[in-house]
Write a protein that holds these residues in place. Structure first.
Motif, short mmCIF file in Angstrom:
data_model
loop_
_atom_site.label_atom_id
_atom_site.label_comp_id
_atom_site.label_asym_id
_atom_site.label_seq_id
_atom_site.Cartn_x
_atom_site.Cartn_y
_atom_site.Cartn_z
N GLY A 1 0.89 -1.34 -0.20
CA GLY A 1 -0.14 -0.13 0.07
C GLY A 1 0.90 1.27 -0.01
N LEU A 2 -0.08 2.38 0.35
CA LEU A 2 0.61 3.65 0.47
C LEU A 2 1.47 3.71 1.80
CD1 LEU A 2 -2.02 6.02 -0.92
CD2 LEU A 2 0.06 5.41 -2.19
N VAL A 3 2.39 4.74 1.61
CA VAL A 3 3.27 5.00 2.82
C VAL A 3 3.40 6.57 3.04
CG1 VAL A 3 5.90 4.94 3.54
CG2 VAL A 3 4.91 3.09 2.48
N PHE A 4 3.21 6.96 4.29
CA PHE A 4 3.21 8.38 4.45
C PHE A 4 4.61 8.70 5.26
CE2 PHE A 4 3.02 11.63 8.09
CZ PHE A 4 2.58 12.58 7.61
N ALA A 5 5.03 9.71 4.50
CA ALA A 5 6.51 10.17 5.15
C ALA A 5 6.15 11.65 5.35
CB ALA A 5 7.60 10.00 3.97
N GLY A 6 6.29 12.16 6.45
CA GLY A 6 6.21 13.42 7.10
C GLY A 6 6.52 13.69 8.27
N ARG A 7 6.33 14.54 9.17
CA ARG A 7 6.52 15.19 10.40
C ARG A 7 5.21 15.37 11.14
NH1 ARG A 7 11.35 16.66 11.33
NH2 ARG A 7 11.07 17.93 13.11
N LEU A 8 5.21 14.67 12.05
CA LEU A 8 3.94 14.46 13.17
C LEU A 8 4.37 14.55 14.41
CD1 LEU A 8 1.60 12.00 11.50
CD2 LEU A 8 1.34 14.59 11.38
N PRO A 9 3.50 14.80 15.39
CA PRO A 9 3.99 14.78 16.88
C PRO A 9 4.03 13.33 17.06
CG PRO A 9 2.57 16.54 16.44
CD PRO A 9 2.57 15.92 15.33
N LEU A 10 4.94 12.71 17.91
CA LEU A 10 5.27 11.37 18.36
C LEU A 10 5.56 11.34 19.54
CD1 LEU A 10 5.06 8.30 17.58
CD2 LEU A 10 7.24 8.55 16.70
N ALA A 11 5.13 10.32 20.36
CA ALA A 11 5.64 9.75 21.76
C ALA A 11 5.67 8.50 21.81
CB ALA A 11 5.08 10.71 22.84
N LEU B 1 6.12 -1.30 22.86
CA LEU B 1 5.99 0.16 23.02
C LEU B 1 4.58 0.54 22.90
CD1 LEU B 1 8.62 1.34 20.39
CD2 LEU B 1 8.90 1.34 22.84
N ARG B 2 4.18 1.52 23.63
CA ARG B 2 3.10 2.45 23.39
C ARG B 2 3.28 3.55 22.62
NH1 ARG B 2 -1.88 4.87 26.64
NH2 ARG B 2 -2.11 6.76 25.73
N LEU B 3 2.86 3.68 21.43
CA LEU B 3 2.96 4.93 20.47
C LEU B 3 1.73 5.83 20.46
CD1 LEU B 3 4.34 2.97 17.38
CD2 LEU B 3 5.61 4.13 19.01
N ASP B 4 2.06 7.08 20.73
CA ASP B 4 1.04 8.31 20.58
C ASP B 4 1.51 9.16 19.68
OD1 ASP B 4 0.07 7.34 23.00
OD2 ASP B 4 0.94 8.81 24.31
N LEU B 5 0.67 8.90 18.44
CA LEU B 5 0.73 9.68 17.11
C LEU B 5 -0.43 10.68 16.79
CD1 LEU B 5 2.37 9.84 14.40
CD2 LEU B 5 0.91 8.06 13.70
N TYR B 6 0.01 11.70 16.92
CA TYR B 6 -1.12 12.99 16.50
C TYR B 6 -1.02 13.18 15.18
CZ TYR B 6 -0.98 13.72 21.68
OH TYR B 6 -0.90 13.53 23.09
N CYS B 7 -1.93 12.96 14.65
CA CYS B 7 -2.29 12.91 13.26
C CYS B 7 -2.77 14.41 12.66
CB CYS B 7 -3.16 12.02 12.74
SG CYS B 7 -2.69 10.36 12.70
N ASN B 8 -3.47 15.26 13.46
CA ASN B 8 -3.84 16.69 12.95
C ASN B 8 -4.01 17.21 14.30
OD1 ASN B 8 -5.30 18.92 12.47
ND2 ASN B 8 -6.55 17.48 10.70
#
Length: 191
Positions: free
Chosen positions: A12-22, A123-130
């Protein structure tokens, strides 16, 4: 922010960018019941993000439809501004993590940091998409690989048993980001 065809290691598609991540290391991954609860929350979060992406459509040549479409566009703009302001206020109340360059697929996440993580750690990943809707996707993953590079380490993870519906929602999110990147590039080319 770009979305590109995936390499051979994913589909599928891949998103490559900058997002807040913890991320937070865990002794163990959550049990199946907690994972299902988090998945429902993630799906609701993604549905809200998709709703925020919908804009007033094309009205064609009909003057009545054009007037209605213009009014819808004005309302859409006003609601968008309101959501952005409320989102900024809410984000200030929370400890939003810093943006990181990352790559998101439907099956995992890749990012770079100065410290390596142990292979196979949970891991627990917290990804802020918007940040206009500052609720993170909470995903659980295992580190599959850490690769050294100049200045740090690249961490590659695989999500913990995402359901087909969550994978489809992530794919839709990645596709919407791909469409947005194309629209921005076309607007830049037409200037």
């Amino acid at each position: 922010m770009t979305a590109t065809p995936a390499d051979s290691s994913s589909s599928g598609l891949v998103f490559a960018g900058r997002l807040p991540l913890a991320w937070h290391q865990l002794a163990n991954l959550p049990d199946a019941i907690e994972l299902q609860t988090l998945e429902r929350s993630n799906l609701a979060n993604l549905r809200t993000l998709f709703a925020l992406e919908i804009h007033a459509g094309d009205s064609g040549d009909d003057p009545v439809a054009l007037a209605s479409a213009n009014e819808l566009k004005r309302l859409d703009f006003k609601v968008g501004v309101l959501l952005e302001l409320v989102g900024q206020l809410y984000a200030r109340q929370q400890a939003i993590p810093p943006e990181r360059a990352l790559t998101l697929t439907t099956t995992g996440l890749i990012w770079r940091d100065t410290e390596p993580l142990a292979t196979d750690c949970a891991l627990r990943l917290d990804l802020y998409c918007n940040l206009n809707y500052p609720r993170p996707l909470v995903l659980h993953a295992r580190v599959t690989e850490t690769v050294a590079f100049a200045g740090g380490w690249e961490t590659r993870t695989r999500f913990q048993e995402p359901s087909e519906s969550l994978q489809e929602a992530l794919e839709r999110y990645i596709f919407l980001q791909h469409r947005r990147a194309i629209a921005h590039s076309r607007r830049g080319d037409s200037r």
